[in-house]
Enzyme design. Structure first.
Site, short mmCIF file in Angstrom:
data_model
loop_
_atom_site.label_atom_id
_atom_site.label_comp_id
_atom_site.label_asym_id
_atom_site.label_seq_id
_atom_site.Cartn_x
_atom_site.Cartn_y
_atom_site.Cartn_z
N ASP A 14 0.85 -1.19 0.00
CA ASP A 14 0.00 0.00 0.00
C ASP A 14 0.88 1.24 0.00
O ASP A 14 1.72 1.42 0.89
CB ASP A 14 -0.90 0.02 1.25
N ASP A 249 -11.20 -5.66 6.51
CA ASP A 249 -10.32 -6.84 6.55
C ASP A 249 -10.04 -7.26 8.00
O ASP A 249 -9.96 -8.46 8.30
CB ASP A 249 -9.00 -6.56 5.84
N SER A 288 -2.41 -1.38 11.95
CA SER A 288 -3.44 -0.93 12.89
C SER A 288 -4.18 -2.09 13.58
O SER A 288 -5.04 -1.84 14.42
CB SER A 288 -4.49 -0.09 12.13
O1 RIB Z 1 -9.05 -3.39 2.18
C1 RIB Z 1 -7.91 -2.58 2.17
C2 RIB Z 1 -6.93 -3.08 1.16
O2 RIB Z 1 -7.48 -2.95 -0.12
C3 RIB Z 1 -5.62 -2.33 1.11
O3 RIB Z 1 -4.67 -2.84 1.99
C4 RIB Z 1 -5.24 -2.41 -0.36
O4 RIB Z 1 -4.08 -3.16 -0.60
C5 RIB Z 1 -6.44 -3.00 -1.07
O5 RIB Z 1 -6.26 -4.33 -1.38
#
Ligand code: RIB
Length: 297
Positions: A14, A249, A288
């Site tokens: 990212d 996530d 985080s």
């Molecule tokens: O859900 C967040 C994620 O979406 C990020 O970490 C980015 O890599 C995308 O896959």
């Protein structure tokens, strides 16, 4: 070796840029700073589960570039088994993440090596999948691979947690393997083929397609679901958001951890709401996520 959770999914770097507000189309705004960190919905969910104490294995791919090490760093730190992570002759998956002062993000993903997670790669990981308690899937790798992993896991009696993010149409037969299917309102609308006005109604309609359990995440409005015990909803926890990137996530990883430990979907969602709330109070996705034993909101 038997893992609590096997994640088949994306691994990204990212590139996070902080801005006062997101630019409008055609507009330029100045950023305050930028940083690279490990990401990807699959890797994020694996890290979230491992940090909370689950034994986790990852099936995925990174590239041959220098970003590969950054992309794998969070998985390594969390102790995720990487034996089924391949190196593809292309660039590591990259996400450009813009985070505004209100904590909201906008993301563009270039899949790169994630495209190399083919059905054949899933087949090679079938023995690993067969020994898992829970198989976690998202939609940042080829759809054919998501389908193959869901079918492989389900056939071996392994619980499938299917997070259809980013929003991707999937065959009804595949949705019916998910227990639970985890979506936000936008993703629910994509699966239903129309805008969602009532989220609980959307959960009911997804369940009516034959999905054993459904969880709809609503961001600051909480989460709702429908499982064998009927419909339910949970409020969001009051926290000061700094960056919402990867909160979904964190939710899925925590959910999978608790499902592997025997919780019901509703019980697991209650815990996952707390892990997701903790995650929005820090910048980035993986950095985080709470560790087992941390105090949660
Ligand atoms: O859900 C967040 C994620 O979406 C990020 O970490 C980015 O890599 C995308 O896959």
């Amino acid at each position: 070796m038997r893992h609590d959770v096997v994640v088949v999914g994306s691994i990204n770097v990212d590139l996070v840029v902080q801005v006062g507000r997101h630019p409008a189309p055609g507009e330029t705004v100045l950023g305050r700073g930028s940083t690279t960190m490990p990401g990807g919905k699959g890797a994020n969910q694996a890290v979230a589960a491992a940090r909370l104490g689950a034994g986790v294995a990852m099936v995925g791919a990174v590239g041959t570039d220098a970003y590969a090490d950054v992309a794998l760093s969070g998985l390594r730190e969390a102790g995720v088994d990487l034996a089924h992570v391949r190196t593809a002759g292309t660039a590591t998956g990259l996400a450009i993440v813009t985070v505004a002062d209100d904590g909201e993000n906008a993301i563009v993903v270039v899949p790169g090596a994630n495209g190399a997670v083919t059905p054949a790669v899933v087949d090679a990981a079938a023995p690993l999948l067969a020994r898992a308690r829970v198989c976690v899937l998202q939609a940042e790798i080829p759809v054919a691979s998501v389908v193959r992993a869901a079918e492989t896991a389900h056939r071996r009696g392994v619980r499938v947690v299917l997070n259809v993010a980013p929003a991707t149409p999937l065959p009804r037969e595949v949705l019916a393997l998910a227990d639970p299917l985890v979506v936000n309102e936008h993703e629910a609308a994509t699966l239903l083929g129309r805008p969602v006005a009532d989220s609980q109604q959307a959960a009911e309609e997804l369940a009516a397609l034959g999905v054993p359990s459904v969880v709809v995440t609503l961001g600051a409005a909480g989460v709702l679901g429908r499982d064998r015990g009927g419909p339910w909803s949970l409020p969001a926890l009051a926290v000061e958001p700094r960056d919402t990137t990867g909160a979904g996530d964190a939710f899925v990883g925590a959910l999978a951890t608790r499902l592997a430990a025997g919780d019901t979907v509703r019980q697991a969602a209650q815990h996952a709401t707390r892990a997701a709330a903790a995650s929005v109070t820090w910048l980035g996705a993986q950095p985080s996520y709470p560790w087992k034993g941390d105090r949660l909101p």
